[in-house]
Design a protein around this motif. Sequence first.
Motif, mmCIF file in Angstrom:
data_model
loop_
_atom_site.group_PDB
_atom_site.id
_atom_site.type_symbol
_atom_site.label_atom_id
_atom_site.label_comp_id
_atom_site.label_asym_id
_atom_site.label_seq_id
_atom_site.Cartn_x
_atom_site.Cartn_y
_atom_site.Cartn_z
ATOM 1 N N LYS A 37 1.777 1.643 -3.580
ATOM 2 C CA LYS A 37 0.595 2.047 -4.346
ATOM 3 C C LYS A 37 0.329 3.546 -4.174
ATOM 4 O O LYS A 37 -0.016 4.239 -5.147
ATOM 5 C CB LYS A 37 -0.618 1.250 -3.851
ATOM 6 N N ILE A 38 0.490 4.046 -2.970
ATOM 7 C CA ILE A 38 0.293 5.481 -2.712
ATOM 8 C C ILE A 38 1.289 6.314 -3.519
ATOM 9 O O ILE A 38 0.939 7.338 -4.121
ATOM 10 C CB ILE A 38 0.427 5.775 -1.202
ATOM 11 N N TRP A 75 0.815 -1.212 0.000
ATOM 12 C CA TRP A 75 0.000 0.000 0.000
ATOM 13 C C TRP A 75 0.850 1.264 0.000
ATOM 14 O O TRP A 75 0.453 2.292 -0.560
ATOM 15 C CB TRP A 75 -0.971 -0.019 1.180
ATOM 16 N N ASP A 100 0.435 6.093 -7.332
ATOM 17 C CA ASP A 100 -0.761 6.887 -7.641
ATOM 18 C C ASP A 100 -0.541 8.381 -7.432
ATOM 19 O O ASP A 100 -1.456 9.186 -7.646
ATOM 20 C CB ASP A 100 -1.944 6.421 -6.782
ATOM 21 N N GLU A 101 0.663 8.743 -6.989
ATOM 22 C CA GLU A 101 1.044 10.150 -6.780
ATOM 23 C C GLU A 101 0.141 10.853 -5.767
ATOM 24 O O GLU A 101 -0.153 12.043 -5.890
ATOM 25 C CB GLU A 101 1.038 10.914 -8.118
ATOM 26 N N ASP A 102 -0.283 10.104 -4.746
ATOM 27 C CA ASP A 102 -1.119 10.695 -3.700
ATOM 28 C C ASP A 102 -0.324 11.622 -2.780
ATOM 29 O O ASP A 102 -0.910 12.430 -2.055
ATOM 30 C CB ASP A 102 -1.779 9.585 -2.861
ATOM 31 N N GLU A 114 7.022 0.565 -9.797
ATOM 32 C CA GLU A 114 6.163 -0.495 -10.350
ATOM 33 C C GLU A 114 6.863 -1.839 -10.325
ATOM 34 O O GLU A 114 6.232 -2.867 -10.065
ATOM 35 C CB GLU A 114 5.728 -0.123 -11.767
ATOM 36 N N ARG A 136 8.655 6.080 -11.367
ATOM 37 C CA ARG A 136 7.473 5.235 -11.535
ATOM 38 C C ARG A 136 7.859 3.820 -11.972
ATOM 39 O O ARG A 136 7.332 2.829 -11.477
ATOM 40 C CB ARG A 136 6.522 5.855 -12.565
#
Length: 285
Positions: free
Chosen positions: A79-80, A76, A83-85, A98, A94
Amino acid sequence: NARDQLLLEQIRKENDHVKRLEELTHEFDQSAKLLVRRDLQLSGANEKLTQLDKMKSEIISIVAHQLRTPLSAIKWTLKILIDEDVGKITPEQRDLLEKGFESNERMIGLVNDVLAVDRLESGKLKYEFVPVQFEELVQDMIHDLLPLATQNTVRVEFSSPEQLLPKIKIDPDKMHDVLQNLIDNAIKYTKPGGTVSVGVAMDGSMLHFWVKDNGIGVTSEQKSRIFEAFSQADTSITRKYGGTGLGLTIVHRIIDQHDGHIEVETSDRGTTFTVTLPVAYEKQG
């Protein structure tokens, strides 16, 4: 005198018989004691093996569960970031994130498969056998895996029976794992533009399900060990296509619990897995 001599001879023979019987009785007694001693030794060894197996199962379960928590946290977190949160990232960043995410997913898959194999072998996994329309289960699985097939530009063809087949008693959740493993593998191992053929048919009181790909095939050595745990863990095939080397082991265990049979045929033109299941299956989990 003659009668006395004959009587003495008979007495001597009877004494010999008694002596021989005493010797046999003694030998039998010694053998019986030896068997009892061996039985006790084997019982002790069997109990020790049972305890060791239980300890192994507990260690695997503890280690696997301890690994899953940090792996999920890493998943997670990655994933954050992807997703560029928490801010923009460069294409190079990236790409690295990935790759890390994919590696982490493989580790989570390995942990889950190790736990699944342990539950299957230890008898912890319970089965619930209910009547199921098998071809509908197959169609649902093909539908679920269509995104993967589309991504790999692989065509999946299903040879559905002309008429509804008799319902078969299986554990739908466990059989879901079997179908997912076999069809997923076939899609992954088929070259882009290839075809995966899936079919279901009845033959007397037996149901046959098959998955055929036109992929790379396997060697004769790999075929003989294909259902063993980690049998392909060190091959370039696994490194290229992913996987833990446990999927087919799990498939084989589940099919066994259904009193079924699985066969594999392979060549340089592809591989076919055929599962045979009895329709009138009454075993309860």
